[in-house]
Design a protein around this motif. Structure first.
Motif, PDB file in Angstrom:
ATOM      1  N   LEU A 107      -8.927 -15.789  10.506  1.00 31.14           N
ATOM      2  CA  LEU A 107      -8.009 -16.257   9.470  1.00 31.14           C
ATOM      3  C   LEU A 107      -8.722 -16.592   8.159  1.00 31.14           C
ATOM      4  CD1 LEU A 107      -5.851 -18.628  11.714  1.00 31.14           C
ATOM      5  CD2 LEU A 107      -5.200 -16.365  10.872  1.00 31.14           C
ATOM      6  N   SER A 108      -9.925 -17.127   8.256  1.00 36.30           N
ATOM      7  CA  SER A 108     -10.650 -17.548   7.056  1.00 36.30           C
ATOM      8  C   SER A 108     -12.149 -17.460   7.303  1.00 36.30           C
ATOM      9  CB  SER A 108     -10.266 -18.989   6.694  1.00 36.30           C
ATOM     10  OG  SER A 108     -10.942 -19.426   5.553  1.00 36.30           O
ATOM     11  N   PRO A 109     -12.902 -16.998   6.299  1.00 36.12           N
ATOM     12  CA  PRO A 109     -12.453 -16.480   5.002  1.00 36.12           C
ATOM     13  C   PRO A 109     -11.893 -15.065   5.120  1.00 36.12           C
ATOM     14  CG  PRO A 109     -14.837 -16.317   5.166  1.00 36.12           C
ATOM     15  CD  PRO A 109     -14.379 -17.042   6.396  1.00 36.12           C
ATOM     16  N   PRO A 110     -11.345 -14.516   4.024  1.00 38.13           N
ATOM     17  CA  PRO A 110     -10.777 -13.165   4.062  1.00 38.13           C
ATOM     18  C   PRO A 110     -11.843 -12.123   4.426  1.00 38.13           C
ATOM     19  CG  PRO A 110     -10.139 -14.310   2.051  1.00 38.13           C
ATOM     20  CD  PRO A 110     -11.173 -15.154   2.709  1.00 38.13           C
ATOM     21  N   PRO A 111     -11.440 -10.964   4.974  1.00 40.00           N
ATOM     22  CA  PRO A 111     -12.398  -9.933   5.410  1.00 40.00           C
ATOM     23  C   PRO A 111     -13.397  -9.508   4.337  1.00 40.00           C
ATOM     24  CG  PRO A 111     -10.204  -9.425   6.219  1.00 40.00           C
ATOM     25  CD  PRO A 111     -10.049 -10.610   5.317  1.00 40.00           C
ATOM     26  N   GLN A 158     -11.370 -23.054   8.892  1.00 38.04           N
ATOM     27  CA  GLN A 158     -11.425 -21.889   9.775  1.00 38.04           C
ATOM     28  C   GLN A 158     -10.585 -22.068  11.036  1.00 38.04           C
ATOM     29  OE1 GLN A 158     -15.108 -20.367  11.937  1.00 38.04           O
ATOM     30  NE2 GLN A 158     -14.923 -18.872  10.268  1.00 38.04           N
ATOM     31  N   GLN A 159     -10.526 -23.273  11.569  1.00 39.45           N
ATOM     32  CA  GLN A 159      -9.749 -23.525  12.781  1.00 39.45           C
ATOM     33  C   GLN A 159      -8.260 -23.686  12.499  1.00 39.45           C
ATOM     34  OE1 GLN A 159     -11.768 -26.964  14.387  1.00 39.45           O
ATOM     35  NE2 GLN A 159     -13.258 -25.717  15.522  1.00 39.45           N
ATOM     36  N   ASN A 160      -7.895 -23.629  11.207  1.00 39.87           N
ATOM     37  CA  ASN A 160      -6.489 -23.711  10.801  1.00 39.87           C
ATOM     38  C   ASN A 160      -5.815 -24.998  11.288  1.00 39.87           C
ATOM     39  OD1 ASN A 160      -4.428 -22.504   9.306  1.00 39.87           O
ATOM     40  ND2 ASN A 160      -3.436 -21.682  11.142  1.00 39.87           N
ATOM     41  N   THR A 161      -6.611 -26.073  11.360  1.00 40.53           N
ATOM     42  CA  THR A 161      -6.081 -27.365  11.796  1.00 40.53           C
ATOM     43  C   THR A 161      -5.027 -27.874  10.824  1.00 40.53           C
ATOM     44  OG1 THR A 161      -8.327 -27.799  12.558  1.00 40.53           O
ATOM     45  CG2 THR A 161      -6.785 -29.632  12.664  1.00 40.53           C
ATOM     46  N   GLN A 162      -5.225 -27.568   9.550  1.00 43.47           N
ATOM     47  CA  GLN A 162      -4.275 -27.947   8.498  1.00 43.47           C
ATOM     48  C   GLN A 162      -3.693 -26.637   7.957  1.00 43.47           C
ATOM     49  OE1 GLN A 162      -3.219 -30.784   7.400  1.00 43.47           O
ATOM     50  NE2 GLN A 162      -2.675 -30.657   5.242  1.00 43.47           N
ATOM     51  N   VAL A 198     -14.605 -11.263   1.940  1.00 47.85           N
ATOM     52  CA  VAL A 198     -15.594 -12.334   1.767  1.00 47.85           C
ATOM     53  C   VAL A 198     -16.579 -12.316   2.935  1.00 47.85           C
ATOM     54  CG1 VAL A 198     -15.951 -14.824   1.580  1.00 47.85           C
ATOM     55  CG2 VAL A 198     -14.003 -13.766   0.430  1.00 47.85           C
ATOM     56  N   VAL A 199     -16.059 -12.127   4.146  1.00 45.49           N
ATOM     57  CA  VAL A 199     -16.926 -12.043   5.329  1.00 45.49           C
ATOM     58  C   VAL A 199     -17.927 -10.900   5.169  1.00 45.49           C
ATOM     59  CG1 VAL A 199     -17.010 -11.616   7.822  1.00 45.49           C
ATOM     60  CG2 VAL A 199     -15.177 -13.031   6.856  1.00 45.49           C
ATOM     61  N   ASN A 200     -17.439  -9.737   4.748  1.00 46.30           N
ATOM     62  CA  ASN A 200     -18.324  -8.579   4.573  1.00 46.30           C
ATOM     63  C   ASN A 200     -19.384  -8.847   3.516  1.00 46.30           C
ATOM     64  OD1 ASN A 200     -16.858  -7.143   6.486  1.00 46.30           O
ATOM     65  ND2 ASN A 200     -15.506  -6.201   4.959  1.00 46.30           N
ATOM     66  N   ASP A 201     -18.991  -9.491   2.438  1.00 47.86           N
ATOM     67  CA  ASP A 201     -19.934  -9.817   1.362  1.00 47.86           C
ATOM     68  C   ASP A 201     -20.995 -10.793   1.849  1.00 47.86           C
ATOM     69  OD1 ASP A 201     -20.960  -9.736  -1.229  1.00 47.86           O
ATOM     70  OD2 ASP A 201     -19.764 -11.445  -1.880  1.00 47.86           O
ATOM     71  N   ILE A 202     -20.575 -11.782   2.628  1.00 51.69           N
ATOM     72  CA  ILE A 202     -21.512 -12.773   3.171  1.00 51.69           C
ATOM     73  C   ILE A 202     -22.521 -12.104   4.092  1.00 51.69           C
ATOM     74  CG2 ILE A 202     -21.668 -14.686   4.818  1.00 51.69           C
ATOM     75  CD1 ILE A 202     -19.135 -15.852   3.535  1.00 51.69           C
ATOM     76  N   VAL A 203     -22.039 -11.300   5.018  1.00 52.84           N
ATOM     77  CA  VAL A 203     -22.918 -10.643   5.995  1.00 52.84           C
ATOM     78  C   VAL A 203     -23.866  -9.672   5.299  1.00 52.84           C
ATOM     79  CG1 VAL A 203     -22.973  -9.062   7.974  1.00 52.84           C
ATOM     80  CG2 VAL A 203     -21.291 -10.924   7.899  1.00 52.84           C
ATOM     81  N   ARG A 204     -23.352  -8.968   4.287  1.00 46.17           N
ATOM     82  CA  ARG A 204     -24.165  -7.965   3.578  1.00 46.17           C
ATOM     83  C   ARG A 204     -25.322  -8.604   2.816  1.00 46.17           C
ATOM     84  NH1 ARG A 204     -20.151  -5.728   1.385  1.00 46.17           N
ATOM     85  NH2 ARG A 204     -20.227  -6.818  -0.628  1.00 46.17           N
ATOM     86  N   ASN A 205     -25.187  -9.875   2.437  1.00 46.88           N
ATOM     87  CA  ASN A 205     -26.225 -10.537   1.637  1.00 46.88           C
ATOM     88  C   ASN A 205     -27.243 -11.317   2.467  1.00 46.88           C
ATOM     89  OD1 ASN A 205     -25.808 -10.398  -1.517  1.00 46.88           O
ATOM     90  ND2 ASN A 205     -23.770 -10.369  -0.589  1.00 46.88           N
ATOM     91  N   GLY A 206     -27.129 -11.276   3.801  1.00 47.38           N
ATOM     92  CA  GLY A 206     -28.155 -11.865   4.651  1.00 47.38           C
ATOM     93  C   GLY A 206     -28.265 -13.372   4.552  1.00 47.38           C
ATOM     94  N   CYS A 207     -29.511 -13.868   4.631  1.00 42.27           N
ATOM     95  CA  CYS A 207     -29.738 -15.325   4.644  1.00 42.27           C
ATOM     96  C   CYS A 207     -31.123 -15.630   4.081  1.00 42.27           C
ATOM     97  CB  CYS A 207     -29.623 -15.863   6.079  1.00 42.27           C
ATOM     98  SG  CYS A 207     -30.913 -15.213   7.178  1.00 42.27           S
ATOM     99  N   HIS A 208     -31.461 -16.907   4.072  1.00 42.42           N
ATOM    100  CA  HIS A 208     -32.771 -17.352   3.595  1.00 42.42           C
ATOM    101  C   HIS A 208     -33.454 -18.209   4.658  1.00 42.42           C
ATOM    102  CE1 HIS A 208     -30.713 -16.301  -0.182  1.00 42.42           C
ATOM    103  NE2 HIS A 208     -31.920 -16.098  -0.674  1.00 42.42           N
ATOM    104  N   PHE A 209     -34.712 -18.522   4.408  1.00 46.28           N
ATOM    105  CA  PHE A 209     -35.487 -19.379   5.309  1.00 46.28           C
ATOM    106  C   PHE A 209     -36.180 -20.438   4.470  1.00 46.28           C
ATOM    107  CE2 PHE A 209     -35.050 -15.196   7.040  1.00 46.28           C
ATOM    108  CZ  PHE A 209     -34.755 -15.390   8.385  1.00 46.28           C
ATOM    109  N   VAL A 210     -35.839 -21.700   4.724  1.00 45.51           N
ATOM    110  CA  VAL A 210     -36.429 -22.792   3.946  1.00 45.51           C
ATOM    111  C   VAL A 210     -37.504 -23.491   4.769  1.00 45.51           C
ATOM    112  CG1 VAL A 210     -34.436 -23.153   2.459  1.00 45.51           C
ATOM    113  CG2 VAL A 210     -34.562 -24.356   4.632  1.00 45.51           C
ATOM    114  N   ILE A 216     -19.017 -14.157  12.757  1.00 47.74           N
ATOM    115  CA  ILE A 216     -18.213 -13.017  12.291  1.00 47.74           C
ATOM    116  C   ILE A 216     -16.951 -12.885  13.145  1.00 47.74           C
ATOM    117  CG2 ILE A 216     -18.210 -10.536  11.837  1.00 47.74           C
ATOM    118  CD1 ILE A 216     -21.301 -10.702  11.666  1.00 47.74           C
ATOM    119  N   ASP A 217     -17.113 -13.054  14.459  1.00 44.17           N
ATOM    120  CA  ASP A 217     -15.971 -12.930  15.378  1.00 44.17           C
ATOM    121  C   ASP A 217     -14.961 -14.053  15.165  1.00 44.17           C
ATOM    122  OD1 ASP A 217     -17.251 -10.725  16.513  1.00 44.17           O
ATOM    123  OD2 ASP A 217     -18.334 -11.976  17.958  1.00 44.17           O
TER     124      ASP A 217
END
Length: 682
Positions: A199-203, A290-294, A205-217, A194-195
């Motif tokens: 620059l990427s992804p937009p805020p 994310q590292q804005n290399t390009q 999108v970050v909030n949506d990703i964090v709000r939806n949690g994760c899975h365990f395979v 999150i930190d």
């Protein structure tokens, strides 16, 4: 030297644009990729909506979900129990009703980064989950290896591959089914991600990703202390959202890396020698973005983006460290890319690196586009959507995608009611044109099933007044589907009239459908006269095109009986549906039309009935895959045999049934066919 630089830059730019065009044609244009994602999203929104309250929630994942339609893209699906939730600490128990939800607690104290043990503190869960548990540390833990064994039985004929049950559906579509668990909370071990998102992804999108949690395979770390019992934290949903936030050049760079892996890096290697996989390619793109290399991801520098990712991959192989995008402490090279294998891989990649960008000439998919730009340096290259693909090709892609995602599963009266309520809820959301046309098709499926189910429920138990009301409602629903469904959906009305003994009304609908299906601009699968199609419906909405100019195979849901003559085949197919058969009987529209024409005319005009049977026979015997797809020949020969048997031509019927048995068993109706053959000799 200086004077030649602008020419060199122009040449590189020209090659990049040519590669961009080639990738659009291979992978998809922006509109094509958007339509694929929206159609899958809408289908899942309906099927997994809250009102359905299913035991298992499903989510398409991997390349197919992301928008790729490469030949080697398999269909990855994740399943998780709707009433089981994983929490990271006991304080999160307060968010769940433990009488309705089984709560599972993470225990990562003895696991490598990105892995965890799953503890059942209350020892209350689904019986399948309990059967996969082991005793550890004075508690009950869910064993990943046992859970894989338990859930592999859900897909008959599958084999365990990593965390998935893998196999072939109908011998043509490779699938991976991953039975997993879900957490509504973002993993503490991924908080650093999150930190990093400055620059990427937009805020949003970050909030949506964090709000939806994760899975365990269900797979443990090969070098962990509890390999057989550990679970891997999966960010599949987060990755999909990140991929959707990419611009099209970034997405195509990801696709280019996938082709680079398949056609160059892994070419000629045995499966056991392939150390790099598509997930490594995805990870390099994520980090590079994310590292804005390009700094600029545009068609003119897609090769620059590719080269940045390749150099990053080369660096990782040299160091033996591939950091997971969400949990960098998880080195994804740790268990297989080290020692001699690492040195061999680095040598192979470095040799390619020294070749320069011309290494892509070894890729069959894009080499011609590079050569074309090199040989025609003054060639004008257009990268805008309108010049990349015609409207007709785009529509073929969209309607194929709808066809691949329009199954609603087994229907009954209560499921139909829930689906219609879900449709009502979805209509209140902001929908794209692709959402709308997919919703149209799914709603048509529901109405069609609903109409036949209502009729079957009231045929024997209702009063005359009830039958009249139900019949009126069923007819209304079927006429509605004909108004917003495919051209071929008129055949559902004909089937209903035939089922209710209204043969002349059915024939009237059949005659109308014959005219509609004979339109010179009709699109059926990928067969269409592009010029006439464009002249007639070009520029109109997808909804209008669907109603006026598109036909598809007729799907008979195996939980609903449409006409008595096919009940035997539907029952047989339904019994096999647990063994990875399609839950739907698909019939080419002209095959069903000729069958219904014959069945109805038997009661009206026997001479015309024979002509209809002759038309059916000619189509089945002589079609070259234009109107009857190869995979649907089993049911097509079967239908011909049924009609011939009805006329008393038992020798011809036997011939047709035998030919049905020789076709690819797409519908798994062999038992029904053998029974019909046996009945001929009784």
């Amino acid at each position: 030297m200086d004077s030649s630089m602008p020419k060199q830059k122009m040449a590189v730019r020209s090659i990049s644009e040519s590669v961009y065009v080639g990738m659009c044609l291979k992978i998809g244009t922006p509109q094509q990729v958007a339509s694929r994602r929206d159609i899958v999203d809408l289908s899942e929104m309906l099927i997994d909506s809250e009102v359905m309250r299913k035991t298992y929630i499903t989510m398409l994942s991997g390349s197919t979900r992301e928008g790729f339609r490469l030949r080697e893209s398999d269909r990855d699906t994740m399943y998780w129990l709707n009433n089981h939730r994983v929490i990271w600490d006991f304080s999160q128990v307060q968010f769940y009703n433990t009488q309705e939800n089984a709560v599972i607690l993470c225990d990562s104290s003895e696991s490598p980064p990105g892995f965890t043990l799953l503890w059942l503190p209350l020892e209350r869960a689904n019986s399948k989950v309990i059967s996969a548990c082991v005793r550890m540390h004075d508690g009950l833990y869910i064993s990943s290896s046992k859970y894989r064994q338990v859930t592999s039985s859900f897909s008959s004929g599958s084999t365990i591959h990593g965390p998935c049950s893998s196999g072939l559906r109908e011998g043509v579509l490779e699938y991976d089914h991953a039975y997993c668990f879900v957490s509504d909370s973002w993993p503490p071990s991924a908080s650093s991600w999150i930190d990093r998102c400055q620059l990427s992804p937009p805020p949003h999108v970050v909030n949506d990703i964090v709000r939806n949690g994760c899975h365990f395979v269900a797979i443990g770390h090969k070098l962990g202390y509890h390999t057989d019992n550990e679970w891997r934290v999966s960010f599949s949903q987060a990755e999909y959202k990140f991929v959707c936030s990419m611009n099209h050049t970034q997405f195509l760079t990801y696709g280019l890396l996938k082709l680079f892996l398949k056609e160059i890096i892994n070419k000629g290697l045995r499966d056991e020698d392939k150390l790099l996989c598509s997930y490594h390619m995805k990870t390099t793109v994520f980090w590079a973005i994310q590292q804005n290399t390009q700094p600029h991801w545009r068609p003119q520098n897609i090769l620059g983006g590719f080269w940045v990712c390749f150099k990053l991959l080369l660096k990782w192989v040299y160091e033996g460290v591939c950091p997971n995008f969400f949990i960098p402490e998880n080195n994804m090279f740790l268990s297989n890319i080290y020692g001699e294998a690492q040195k061999t891989l680095f040598t192979r990649l470095y040799r390619l690196y020294k070749t320069g960008i011309t290494l892509l000439l070894h890729s069959p998919s894009i080499s011609s586009y590079i050569t074309n730009a090199l040989c025609n340096p003054r060639l004008t290259i257009y990268t805008d959507e309108l010049n990349l693909i015609s409207e007709v090709k785009r529509d073929i892609d969209i309607f194929r995608e709808i066809d691949a995602n329009d199954a609603t599963g087994k229907l009954d009266i209560h499921i139909c009611e829930k689906y219609l309520h879900a449709v009502e809820q979805l209509l209140s959301l902001p929908l794209t044109q692709y959402h709308i046309v997919m919703l149209q098709k799914l709603t048509a499926n529901i109405f069609q099933g609903f109409a036949f189910i209502l009729h079957s429920m009231c045929s024997y138990t209702g009063s005359n007044k009830q039958l009249y009301i139900v019949d009126k409602l069923s007819c209304h629903m079927l006429k509605l589907t004909a108004k917003f469904g495919y051209v071929s959906d008129f055949l559902y009305i004909a089937m209903y009239y035939y089922k209710t003994f209204r043969y002349r009304e059915a024939l009237s609908v059949i005659d109308l459908t014959k005219v509609k299906l004979a339109r010179p601009y009709l699109m059926f699968d990928s067969h269409v006269d592009g010029e006439r199609y464009t002249e007639t419906v070009g520029g109109q909405s997808l909804s209008t095109k669907m109603r006026q100019a598109v036909a598809q195979d007729i799907g008979l849901n195996n939980g609903v009986f449409y006409i008595n003559e096919l009940m035997q085949e539907q029952q047989c197919s339904e019994q096999c549906s647990e063994q990875n058969s399609w839950p739907v009987l698909y019939i080419p529209p002209l095959i069903l039309l000729h069958m219904l024409d014959f069945l109805c005319l038997r009661y009206v005009d026997t001479i015309r009935a024979q002509r209809a049977l002759n038309d059916l026979q000619a189509l089945v015997h002589h079609d070259q895959g234009l109107l009857v797809h190869v995979r649907l020949r089993d049911i097509s020969w079967e239908i011909l045999g049924i009609c011939q048997q009805i006329t008393g031509n038992l020798q011809a019927a036997l011939y047709s049934y035998q030919h049905s048995l020789r076709q690819y068993p797409f519908h798994k109706i062999q038992t029904a066919t053998l029974q019909r053959i046996q009945d001929l000799h009784v």
